[in-house]
Design an enzyme around this catalytic site. Structure first.
Site, PDB file in Angstrom:
ATOM      1  CD  GLU A  73     -29.824  -1.892 -18.482  1.00  0.00           C
ATOM      2  OE1 GLU A  73     -29.590  -2.727 -17.630  1.00  0.00           O
ATOM      3  OE2 GLU A  73     -28.992  -1.658 -19.480  1.00  0.00           O
ATOM      4  CB  SER A  79     -29.726  -5.502 -20.620  1.00  0.00           C
ATOM      5  OG  SER A  79     -28.705  -6.420 -20.500  1.00  0.00           O
ATOM      6  NE  ARG A 103     -26.592  -2.697 -14.905  1.00  0.00           N
ATOM      7  CZ  ARG A 103     -25.514  -3.260 -14.117  1.00  0.00           C
ATOM      8  NH1 ARG A 103     -24.734  -2.398 -13.499  1.00  0.00           N
ATOM      9  NH2 ARG A 103     -25.136  -4.525 -14.305  1.00  0.00           N
TER      10      ARG A 103
HETATM   11  P1  NAP Z   1     -25.698 -13.119 -15.712  1.00  0.00           P
HETATM   12  O1  NAP Z   1     -24.227 -13.340 -15.712  1.00  0.00           O
HETATM   13  O2  NAP Z   1     -26.297 -14.082 -16.539  1.00  0.00           O
HETATM   14  O3  NAP Z   1     -26.326 -12.557 -14.362  1.00  0.00           O
HETATM   15  C1  NAP Z   1     -27.705 -12.405 -14.473  1.00  0.00           C
HETATM   16  C2  NAP Z   1     -27.942 -11.763 -13.188  1.00  0.00           C
HETATM   17  O4  NAP Z   1     -27.541 -12.598 -12.029  1.00  0.00           O
HETATM   18  C3  NAP Z   1     -27.426 -10.489 -12.919  1.00  0.00           C
HETATM   19  O5  NAP Z   1     -28.341  -9.568 -12.352  1.00  0.00           O
HETATM   20  C4  NAP Z   1     -26.019 -10.435 -12.041  1.00  0.00           C
HETATM   21  O6  NAP Z   1     -25.946  -9.399 -11.295  1.00  0.00           O
HETATM   22  C5  NAP Z   1     -26.331 -11.652 -11.135  1.00  0.00           C
HETATM   23  N1  NAP Z   1     -25.590 -12.534 -10.805  1.00  0.00           N
HETATM   24  C6  NAP Z   1     -24.575 -13.436 -11.193  1.00  0.00           C
HETATM   25  N2  NAP Z   1     -23.796 -13.919 -10.696  1.00  0.00           N
HETATM   26  C7  NAP Z   1     -23.747 -13.124  -9.642  1.00  0.00           C
HETATM   27  C8  NAP Z   1     -22.825 -13.432  -8.556  1.00  0.00           C
HETATM   28  N3  NAP Z   1     -22.050 -14.087  -8.374  1.00  0.00           N
HETATM   29  N4  NAP Z   1     -23.308 -12.538  -7.250  1.00  0.00           N
HETATM   30  C9  NAP Z   1     -24.098 -11.348  -7.397  1.00  0.00           C
HETATM   31  N5  NAP Z   1     -25.112 -11.380  -8.625  1.00  0.00           N
HETATM   32  C10 NAP Z   1     -24.879 -12.383  -9.466  1.00  0.00           C
HETATM   33  O7  NAP Z   1     -26.056 -11.723 -16.792  1.00  0.00           O
HETATM   34  P2  NAP Z   1     -25.853 -11.408 -18.516  1.00  0.00           P
HETATM   35  O8  NAP Z   1     -26.940 -10.894 -18.783  1.00  0.00           O
HETATM   36  O9  NAP Z   1     -25.155 -12.528 -19.120  1.00  0.00           O
HETATM   37  O10 NAP Z   1     -24.894  -9.965 -18.208  1.00  0.00           O
HETATM   38  C11 NAP Z   1     -23.303 -10.378 -17.839  1.00  0.00           C
HETATM   39  C12 NAP Z   1     -22.941  -9.203 -17.054  1.00  0.00           C
HETATM   40  O11 NAP Z   1     -22.946  -7.931 -17.625  1.00  0.00           O
HETATM   41  C13 NAP Z   1     -23.660  -9.185 -15.920  1.00  0.00           C
HETATM   42  O12 NAP Z   1     -22.932  -9.014 -14.826  1.00  0.00           O
HETATM   43  C14 NAP Z   1     -24.633  -8.047 -16.094  1.00  0.00           C
HETATM   44  O13 NAP Z   1     -25.118  -7.210 -15.007  1.00  0.00           O
HETATM   45  C15 NAP Z   1     -23.885  -7.131 -17.155  1.00  0.00           C
HETATM   46  N6  NAP Z   1     -24.506  -6.265 -18.055  1.00  0.00           N
HETATM   47  C16 NAP Z   1     -24.393  -4.888 -17.543  1.00  0.00           C
HETATM   48  C17 NAP Z   1     -25.251  -4.064 -18.498  1.00  0.00           C
HETATM   49  C18 NAP Z   1     -25.146  -2.640 -18.048  1.00  0.00           C
HETATM   50  O14 NAP Z   1     -24.163  -2.080 -17.537  1.00  0.00           O
HETATM   51  N7  NAP Z   1     -26.238  -1.667 -18.496  1.00  0.00           N
HETATM   52  C19 NAP Z   1     -26.145  -4.483 -19.279  1.00  0.00           C
HETATM   53  C20 NAP Z   1     -26.050  -5.934 -19.615  1.00  0.00           C
HETATM   54  C21 NAP Z   1     -25.338  -6.652 -18.938  1.00  0.00           C
HETATM   55  P3  NAP Z   1     -25.292  -8.014 -11.636  1.00  0.00           P
HETATM   56  O15 NAP Z   1     -26.292  -7.259 -12.490  1.00  0.00           O
HETATM   57  O16 NAP Z   1     -25.098  -7.214 -10.466  1.00  0.00           O
HETATM   58  O17 NAP Z   1     -24.152  -8.058 -12.434  1.00  0.00           O
END
Ligand code: NAP
Length: 333
Positions: A328, A232, A162
């Site tokens: 963020e 987020s 990010r």
């Molecule tokens: P989530 O799936 O509940 O995951 C929460 C956290 O756990 C995130 O930091 C995610 O990493 C990590 N995680 C989950 N499974 C993983 C694995 N197999 N290996 C490594 N790390 C793992 O998150 P959520 O809030 O519902 O969001 C879903 C996805 O959308 C996530 O990947 C999140 O990062 C992404 N997202 C991106 C943005 C953005 O680009 N600004 C904003 C909102 C959500 P990661 O952060 O590396 O994915």
């Protein structure tokens, strides 16, 4: 060049913010003219896309907001690769949909991320194990220091989690278009839950992945048109082994995700279990009960409500486990 006085809360998905002068930028010529005007009048420029990751304060007289509406999408095939170039004002998810409709692999995991193409490199958007940097070829920018348009390659952008050059050289580059490389050859990335449920699916298509991501996001995240929010609010902190051990010593069940020598801790987990602020409201703001990483404007919230609330979340986490949450969302005031 038309300068409009607007209420910025109408241009941000969290619907907080005062009045400011705004110019709509539809092409490169508009952009260089607007920058010249801002320089001549001693105004600070703020680049606004869809406003899904920005919150404005009340006193914005010194700003000139440039609302980027540069459109146009081109698609170019070279053997198994397909290059898509999209204007900064295009919506990110429209490009994901277009790529999936063409059966191309590369960005299907990043379905339904709000915001524009121009904003996507700034925080190196990512979801379910894929980040923009994995597909980005180049970014066309206006360099406000040199007053020229130029091309930055992937390696020039210093992408991190990010994070990118654009977050550090704030205000220098204005993104005009982005080129990404997608593949006709299947390259599914299904390591994250719940995408792993597709692992054994026969004849998997990018569209199958998109459909699953869209349904998960729709279930977990509020639609900002009904519940104003900026997605987020905090980044998922990455901490050292020593810091992770402190968290673990206080909260045995803490979900620590290994990242090389460091550990990533889901910010949503910290807000729920350490700050104890899942579904909590204060004044006009509160955390979303299904995903506390999202902060909602429940009606007429002010920037002060927001600052008070987010500072309280940060303080509780800092005081308990010593981890510093970093926003963020861009807060401009
Ligand atoms: P989530 O799936 O509940 O995951 C929460 C956290 O756990 C995130 O930091 C995610 O990493 C990590 N995680 C989950 N499974 C993983 C694995 N197999 N290996 C490594 N790390 C793992 O998150 P959520 O809030 O519902 O969001 C879903 C996805 O959308 C996530 O990947 C999140 O990062 C992404 N997202 C991106 C943005 C953005 O680009 N600004 C904003 C909102 C959500 P990661 O952060 O590396 O994915």
């Amino acid at each position: 060049m038309e300068i409009q006085k607007v209420s910025l809360k109408d241009y941000t998905s969290l619907r907080i913010g005062g009045e400011a002068n705004m110019i709509t930028i539809a092409n490169e010529e508009n952009l260089s003219d607007a920058i010249k005007y801002a320089k001549e009048n001693g105004l600070k420029i703020y680049i606004l896309g869809d406003g899904t990751n920005t919150v404005f304060g009340d006193n914005l007289e010194k700003f000139l907001i440039l609302k980027i509406e540069i459109k146009n999408i081109t698609v170019e095939e070279k053997d198994n690769d397909v290059f898509i170039t999209a204007g900064a004002g295009e919506k990110w998810d429209d490009v994901v949909k277009l790529s999936v409709d063409k059966n191309l692999w590369g960005i299907e995991n990043m379905s339904l991320i709000p915001g524009t193409i121009g904003a996507s490199p700034v925080q190196n958007i990512g979801a379910y194990g894929v980040e923009l940097k994995d597909v980005l070829v180049s970014v066309r920018v206006y360099d406000t220091e040199k007053n020229i348009f130029s091309e930055l390659l992937n390696s020039d952008c210093y992408f991190g989690y990010r994070d990118s050059l654009f977050k550090h050289e704030t205000g220098r580059y204005i993104i005009v278009s982005v080129t990404i490389k997608l593949s006709k050859t299947p390259k599914p990335i299904l390591s994250y839950k719940p995408l792993d449920t597709l692992l054994n699916k026969e004849n998997l298509t990018p569209s199958d992945v998109r459909e699953l991501v869209v349904s998960v996001r729709a279930e977990k995240l509020p639609d900002y048109k009904t519940y104003p929010n900026a997605g987020s609010f905090f980044k998922n902190p990455i901490v050292s082994k020593i810091e992770a051990e402190i968290v673990k010593s206080k909260h045995k069940e803490a979900p620590l995700i290994e990242q090389g020598d460091n550990f990533k801790i889901p910010a949503a987990w910290l807000i729920e279990h350490v700050a104890n602020m899942k579904g909590v409201r204060f004044g006009g703001v509160g955390t979303w009960p299904n995903q506390p990483l999202v902060i909602i404007n429940y009606g007429n919230a002010t920037i002060d409500d927001l600052n008070f609330f987010t500072n309280e979340i940060k303080k509780r986490i800092r005081d308990d486990v010593g981890v510093e949450l970093i926003q963020e969302v861009n807060i401009i005031s």
